[in-house]
Design a protein around this motif. Structure first.
Motif, PDB file in Angstrom:
ATOM      1  N   SER A 148       0.857  -1.193   0.000  1.00  0.00           N
ATOM      2  CA  SER A 148       0.000   0.000   0.000  1.00  0.00           C
ATOM      3  C   SER A 148       0.886   1.234   0.000  1.00  0.00           C
ATOM      4  O   SER A 148       2.084   1.156   0.284  1.00  0.00           O
ATOM      5  N   ASN A 149       0.286   2.369  -0.293  1.00  0.00           N
ATOM      6  CA  ASN A 149       1.025   3.629  -0.202  1.00  0.00           C
ATOM      7  C   ASN A 149       1.432   3.903   1.242  1.00  0.00           C
ATOM      8  O   ASN A 149       2.509   4.452   1.501  1.00  0.00           O
ATOM      9  N   TYR A 203      -0.915  -3.308  -4.989  1.00  0.00           N
ATOM     10  CA  TYR A 203      -1.948  -3.770  -4.062  1.00  0.00           C
ATOM     11  C   TYR A 203      -2.128  -5.284  -4.176  1.00  0.00           C
ATOM     12  O   TYR A 203      -2.108  -5.845  -5.283  1.00  0.00           O
ATOM     13  N   PHE A 218      -2.980  -2.810   4.783  1.00  0.00           N
ATOM     14  CA  PHE A 218      -3.768  -2.739   3.551  1.00  0.00           C
ATOM     15  C   PHE A 218      -5.237  -2.944   3.899  1.00  0.00           C
ATOM     16  O   PHE A 218      -5.946  -1.999   4.167  1.00  0.00           O
ATOM     17  N   GLY A 249      -4.018   1.765   5.668  1.00  0.00           N
ATOM     18  CA  GLY A 249      -4.425   1.243   4.373  1.00  0.00           C
ATOM     19  C   GLY A 249      -5.897   1.390   4.072  1.00  0.00           C
ATOM     20  O   GLY A 249      -6.299   1.464   2.909  1.00  0.00           O
ATOM     21  N   GLU A 295      -7.033   4.169   1.738  1.00  0.00           N
ATOM     22  CA  GLU A 295      -6.798   4.034   0.301  1.00  0.00           C
ATOM     23  C   GLU A 295      -7.882   3.208  -0.389  1.00  0.00           C
ATOM     24  O   GLU A 295      -8.006   3.231  -1.612  1.00  0.00           O
TER      25      GLU A 295
END
Length: 402
Positions: A166-167, A187, A313, A334, A337
């Motif tokens: 994840s970012n 992802y 995530f 996460g 997102e």
């Protein structure tokens, strides 16, 4: 046929938590699927699964390919697990790590899928799939920090690339490990696009709030006890609704005690149901019938101070959305997102916000249906097809560089 055998690719995957069948283990299964598809079946995939002998567990039979297929609804054909046990003592960690590192030398690809792992890779191509990076030390003035920093340099260099799930994870990877420059966000896949069609069926929906996650007390605990308290404390605001919790639990005293505590609180309501170690088909039925999905990992924990305890995530959130269950999830890590606020679901910071958003969905069925449809149709980034193309780009880029 001889040429085919000679050219068969060998892939080694590290995951010592395989028997927990959690989100990281589902990702492991999809990584196996990627290599099977990419090499068109001309591959052998070995999952190295070290574990400690503890709590009276003398030995463990290896998990089979069929176990992975059954738990995750997959069709893997080239996978085997290679377990080994290590005694719990002062030297066990060092010897275990060294054995794993030497084991990777015989492979074309090594993918490290161990949570916060420090093992180096010595295959031809080495990929570190980062769930969340282990912290060197809390204070940079400690001897521990400088020793680990020195050891870490060889660790960084052993990998051709780092893949963040994840970012959120990638941001902390770069904060904790500033030497890592070659990271990519991919992802985890949650479904094949073809399987998504028809998953959301409003006719099957019932008055159910669902939570899915392992029952355990360490690390990024899923906060089931807190969510059960949410439901019990506010049950008058959820008229006619049931709360179902699904999750595996290991035979570990602390985890079993935690589940017992959850059961004790849950007994205060006749509408709370706990599905411990339930079969995959039972989980699918609950996904199909649930109208709302709760997730609270990280609740009550400062994100900046302890980011490792967040949801890095959120595979189960995506799974629930793919069946039209509207996510009402914590606004951290996460989860931020995955869910688009007021469109595909709600993100909350406090118990009162969680209850407010849940009540809003219960009292406005038109809004719930609209958000369920949006949740169901906004998930391409989490498909296997998207994962395959991004993993293919990583692998082929490294092959060309070699």
């Amino acid at each position: 046929m001889k040429n085919e055998v000679r050219n068969k690719k060998l892939v080694c995957i590290l995951n010592s938590n395989l028997k927990t069948f959690g989100g990281g283990e589902k990702l492991t299964a999809y990584v196996c699927k990627f290599f099977e598809d990419y090499f068109e079946g001309n591959v052998q995939i070995d999952i190295f699964a070290p574990y400690e002998k503890s709590y009276g567990e003398k030995e463990r039979l290896p998990l089979t390919q069929e176990d992975l297929n059954r738990h995750f609804g997959m069709n893997l054909t080239k996978v085997r697990e290679i377990p080994f046990a290590s005694e719990r003592n002062i030297f066990s960690s060092i010897t275990r790590i060294r054995k794993i590192e030497l084991f990777t030398r015989d492979y074309d690809f090594f993918v490290n899928l161990n949570f916060q792992s420090l093992e180096r890779g010595f295959a031809k191509f080495n990929i570190y799939n980062c769930m969340f990076p282990p912290l060197i030390a809390r204070t940079k003035n400690s001897i521990k920090y400088f020793v680990k920093r020195l050891l870490r340099w060889n660790f960084y260099k052993s990998y051709d690339t780092f893949v963040s799930i994840s970012n959120f994870t990638d941001e902390w990877l770069k904060k904790y490990w500033p030497k890592v420059k070659n990271s990519t966000v991919i992802y985890p896949p949650v479904f094949n696009t073809a399987d998504l069609e028809g998953r959301y069926d409003e006719v099957k929906k019932k008055n159910i709030i669902l939570s899915v996650g392992r029952f355990f007390v360490e690390g990024h605990n899923k906060k089931q006890l807190e969510m059960v308290n949410f439901f019990v404390n506010n049950k008058d605001k959820f008229p006619g609704y049931e709360y179902h919790l699904v999750g595996n639990v290991q035979n570990v005293p602390g985890d079993l005690a935690y589940l017992d505590e959850i059961r004790k609180v849950a007994s205060e309501s006749k509408n709370i149901f706990i599905h411990e170690n339930c079969p995959y088909e039972e989980l699918l039925k609950l996904y199909k019938t649930a109208k709302i999905f709760w997730h609270a990992t990280g609740y009550g924990i400062p994100e900046e101070r302890e980011p490792e305890k967040m949801e890095h995530f959120g595979i189960t959130t995506v799974e629930a959305m793919s069946y039209g269950a509207v996510p009402v999830v914590i606004n951290k890590a996460g989860q931020k997102e995955i869910v688009e606020q007021d469109k595909s679901g709600f993100k909350w910071k406090t118990e009162s916000e969680c209850v407010e958003f849940t009540s809003k969905l219960i009292n406005d069925d038109g809004l719930r249906r609209k958000m369920a449809e949006k949740a169901y149709t906004s998930l391409h980034a989490f498909s296997y097809e998207s994962f395959y193309e991004k993993m293919k780009a990583v692998v082929e880029k490294k092959i060309l560089q070699k």
